[in-house]
Design a protein around this motif. Sequence first.
Motif, PDB file in Angstrom:
ATOM      1  N   LYS B 160       7.775  -5.415  -4.564  1.00 10.80           N
ATOM      2  CA  LYS B 160       6.761  -5.006  -5.528  1.00 10.80           C
ATOM      3  C   LYS B 160       5.527  -4.448  -4.814  1.00 10.80           C
ATOM      4  CE  LYS B 160       4.003  -7.587  -8.115  1.00 10.80           C
ATOM      5  NZ  LYS B 160       3.680  -8.944  -8.534  1.00 10.80           N
ATOM      6  N   GLN B 161       5.048  -5.196  -3.825  1.00 12.76           N
ATOM      7  CA  GLN B 161       3.830  -4.797  -3.109  1.00 12.76           C
ATOM      8  C   GLN B 161       4.017  -3.491  -2.350  1.00 12.76           C
ATOM      9  OE1 GLN B 161       0.748  -6.231  -1.984  1.00 12.76           O
ATOM     10  NE2 GLN B 161       0.669  -8.060  -3.247  1.00 12.76           N
ATOM     11  N   PHE B 162       5.219  -3.339  -1.795  1.00 16.82           N
ATOM     12  CA  PHE B 162       5.427  -2.181  -0.941  1.00 16.82           C
ATOM     13  C   PHE B 162       5.964  -0.965  -1.683  1.00 16.82           C
ATOM     14  CE2 PHE B 162       4.529  -5.156   2.289  1.00 16.82           C
ATOM     15  CZ  PHE B 162       4.175  -4.433   3.417  1.00 16.82           C
ATOM     16  N   SER B 163       6.107  -1.104  -2.999  1.00 27.32           N
ATOM     17  CA  SER B 163       6.555   0.102  -3.708  1.00 27.32           C
ATOM     18  C   SER B 163       5.416   0.689  -4.523  1.00 27.32           C
ATOM     19  CB  SER B 163       7.764  -0.190  -4.587  1.00 27.32           C
ATOM     20  OG  SER B 163       7.532  -1.337  -5.354  1.00 27.32           O
ATOM     21  N   SER B 164       4.267   0.027  -4.521  1.00 28.76           N
ATOM     22  CA  SER B 164       3.165   0.578  -5.304  1.00 28.76           C
ATOM     23  C   SER B 164       1.975   0.872  -4.408  1.00 28.76           C
ATOM     24  CB  SER B 164       2.761  -0.394  -6.402  1.00 28.76           C
ATOM     25  OG  SER B 164       2.195  -1.530  -5.797  1.00 28.76           O
ATOM     26  N   GLY B 165       1.006   1.475  -5.015  1.00 30.02           N
ATOM     27  CA  GLY B 165      -0.135   2.005  -4.285  1.00 30.02           C
ATOM     28  C   GLY B 165      -1.061   1.012  -3.640  1.00 30.02           C
ATOM     29  N   SER B 166      -2.329   1.044  -4.036  1.00 29.83           N
ATOM     30  CA  SER B 166      -3.348   0.428  -3.204  1.00 29.83           C
ATOM     31  C   SER B 166      -3.685  -1.019  -3.581  1.00 29.83           C
ATOM     32  CB  SER B 166      -4.610   1.274  -3.273  1.00 29.83           C
ATOM     33  OG  SER B 166      -4.968   1.444  -4.621  1.00 29.83           O
ATOM     34  N   ASP B 167      -3.004  -1.585  -4.546  1.00 30.56           N
ATOM     35  CA  ASP B 167      -3.287  -2.957  -4.935  1.00 30.56           C
ATOM     36  C   ASP B 167      -3.132  -3.868  -3.723  1.00 30.56           C
ATOM     37  OD1 ASP B 167      -3.595  -5.361  -6.205  1.00 30.56           O
ATOM     38  OD2 ASP B 167      -1.505  -5.433  -6.896  1.00 30.56           O
ATOM     39  N   LEU B 168      -4.259  -4.427  -3.294  1.00 30.73           N
ATOM     40  CA  LEU B 168      -4.196  -5.165  -2.034  1.00 30.73           C
ATOM     41  C   LEU B 168      -4.271  -6.674  -2.206  1.00 30.73           C
ATOM     42  CD1 LEU B 168      -5.991  -3.384   0.928  1.00 30.73           C
ATOM     43  CD2 LEU B 168      -3.714  -4.369   0.846  1.00 30.73           C
ATOM     44  N   ASN B 169      -3.533  -7.196  -3.161  1.00 29.94           N
ATOM     45  CA  ASN B 169      -3.451  -8.630  -3.313  1.00 29.94           C
ATOM     46  C   ASN B 169      -2.372  -9.141  -2.366  1.00 29.94           C
ATOM     47  OD1 ASN B 169      -3.387 -11.250  -4.116  1.00 29.94           O
ATOM     48  ND2 ASN B 169      -2.194 -10.834  -5.978  1.00 29.94           N
ATOM     49  N   THR B 170      -2.761  -9.312  -1.112  1.00 26.89           N
ATOM     50  CA  THR B 170      -1.756  -9.604  -0.094  1.00 26.89           C
ATOM     51  C   THR B 170      -1.520 -11.096   0.100  1.00 26.89           C
ATOM     52  OG1 THR B 170      -3.511  -9.376   1.524  1.00 26.89           O
ATOM     53  CG2 THR B 170      -2.063  -7.486   1.211  1.00 26.89           C
ATOM     54  N   ASP B 171      -2.371 -11.922  -0.539  1.00 24.51           N
ATOM     55  CA  ASP B 171      -2.266 -13.366  -0.344  1.00 24.51           C
ATOM     56  C   ASP B 171      -0.881 -13.910  -0.634  1.00 24.51           C
ATOM     57  OD1 ASP B 171      -4.416 -14.414   0.793  1.00 24.51           O
ATOM     58  OD2 ASP B 171      -5.190 -15.450  -0.992  1.00 24.51           O
ATOM     59  N   GLU B 172      -0.287 -13.364  -1.668  1.00 27.81           N
ATOM     60  CA  GLU B 172       1.013 -13.890  -2.082  1.00 27.81           C
ATOM     61  C   GLU B 172       2.131 -13.569  -1.083  1.00 27.81           C
ATOM     62  OE1 GLU B 172       1.315 -12.073  -5.924  1.00 27.81           O
ATOM     63  OE2 GLU B 172       2.077 -10.189  -5.124  1.00 27.81           O
TER      64      GLU B 172
END
Lengths: 163, 421
Positions: B160-172
């Motif tokens: 999910k994180q790596f298929s979308s743009g700049s949303d940087l909620n990396t904690d998860e």
Amino acid sequence: MSSKYFKRRRKTKRPFKNLSRPIPLDSQFERIKSSFPNLIIKEKKNDKFTVIIKLRPDLFSKEYEVKIVYETYKPISVYIVNEVLEIAENRNKLPHVYNNKLQKICLYAKDGGRWDSSKSIVSTIIPWASEWLFYYELWLIDGIWQGGGHDEYINENFTKHEQ
Amino acid sequence: MKQLYKNNINNILEELGKELDISKSEHEAAVKSYEAVGKWLSDENSPLNYFNPKILPQGSFMLQTVIKPINEEDDIDIDLVCKLEKKPDSWTQKELKNQIGNRLKENKDYNRMIWEHENGENYEEGGRRCWTLKYSNHAGYHMDILPSFTDDNLSILLEKQFSSGSDLNTDELAIRITDKESDNYPTEKDVNNWLKSNPFGYAKWFYNRAIISSKRLFSLKESIDPVKAYEDEKLPLQRVIQLLKRHRDIMFSNGEFDMEHKPISIIITTLATRAYDKENNIVDAYINIVKNMRSFVEEKVNPDNGKLEKWVSNPVNEEENFADKWAEIMEKQDYFYLWLDKLEEDMGNMLVLEGKGQNESNKFFSNSYGDKVSKKVFSALGENKRLLRESGNLKMETKTGLLGSSGIKVKDHNFFGKVDE
């Protein structure tokens, strides 16, 4: 009208390479002058000229002064004249020269594509001299000539195989 | 600086970067090796099978900023995460570490490789956080495998994180790892009290900054694919980081310094990435990064002793200082600034090589990035020019004699000369 006729005739004769017409000395001179307006004219006679032009083959390259001596019915001579050229660490003479001391460089093989006065100096000798300088600077790095032509170091490869 | 000269430098830096990179076959061999490790751990006969173990690249292998070592005999480090899910309540850090170690040792090749790293010194318990497999000298790499527990849904989250743009909620994306040197290593069962690490969050941060829209070479998603294809074309930031790392390796290999304290890659990568401003070519990226890296080192008061300390914070964990060792070991900080000084000085020199001779340029690039790679690059320039002439495509500019793509067409010929002078 006459020129049109003449052109056509030349076309049919083209396959016979030896029949190419020599470019008059004055015309060779003028062509160099228009391509290299900053040239230094050392000598200009009806049957001979000596000019010096500046060449820099690559943006990284130094600028060199190249002397061209052209005399009717004689082979053309090209020298690097502005500095004593360095020699690569693992070599003891310049590559592809007629005369190491005079820095008279050699630009074409005597067989096959030999240069003759039907060829424009500006589109042959001068770019070849620029290429010589380009490969000369690369040769300074490791003593390897990358420009093609006859193998200067043929014995070297031979010795390597023996070892 | 003239645009034409800049293009020349760009070309050289690009070619140098390619020479520093690992080759496609080296990349593929490494991928094959760690896939095999993953398969061994997750095999249906493996006691770990239930935990759905997976091996994922991390670090420079994931960021695609790996460089060859200066000495050909030295190994390339390949950093990998071994992630497990469904942690049993009873497992301590030590339990996880040993479970993975034991399974690896059941395979006679991996058993030998663990032994052969550091002559068996870490055979029993592994390194501080990793198990290291030493592959053959011929392979030329070793693998650091980091045991970890992750969210059961990590794969989905990554996707999910790596298929979308700049949303940087990396904690998860954070994972929990073991640390042999922590006091609670043999006892702590609550994973929330284990050391947290976030290599995938970092990678997401990195790619968000590295990818330029005009040159979207591959999808972000591919960077988390454990078997992603080798990328021949690198992003400008990736190339610059490779060059900076090699510049450091060359500088600290001359015997004058204690290599132990040379600036670490994560600091270089983090500062370069912060300084990068989406330049779409290597030379502009390089100039901007070298000029501005320095300003991204922060200073913070250490609450424990009230002293001002240098900070290079982890972009996905502000609490973590990548430069935390600088306060203890002065050489580390000194070396970092010596390196930056040299880097800035060398960049200044690089921009004024015009007209000094190709051999002098080669000398410059040799001193900065290594003799062998520089020679190779200049030699390739010569080769290309010769091919261009032979194919009738070389031209010479009038007035200057510059050889390239404009001016009078250069006729083919053969250099000659007397063999005996």
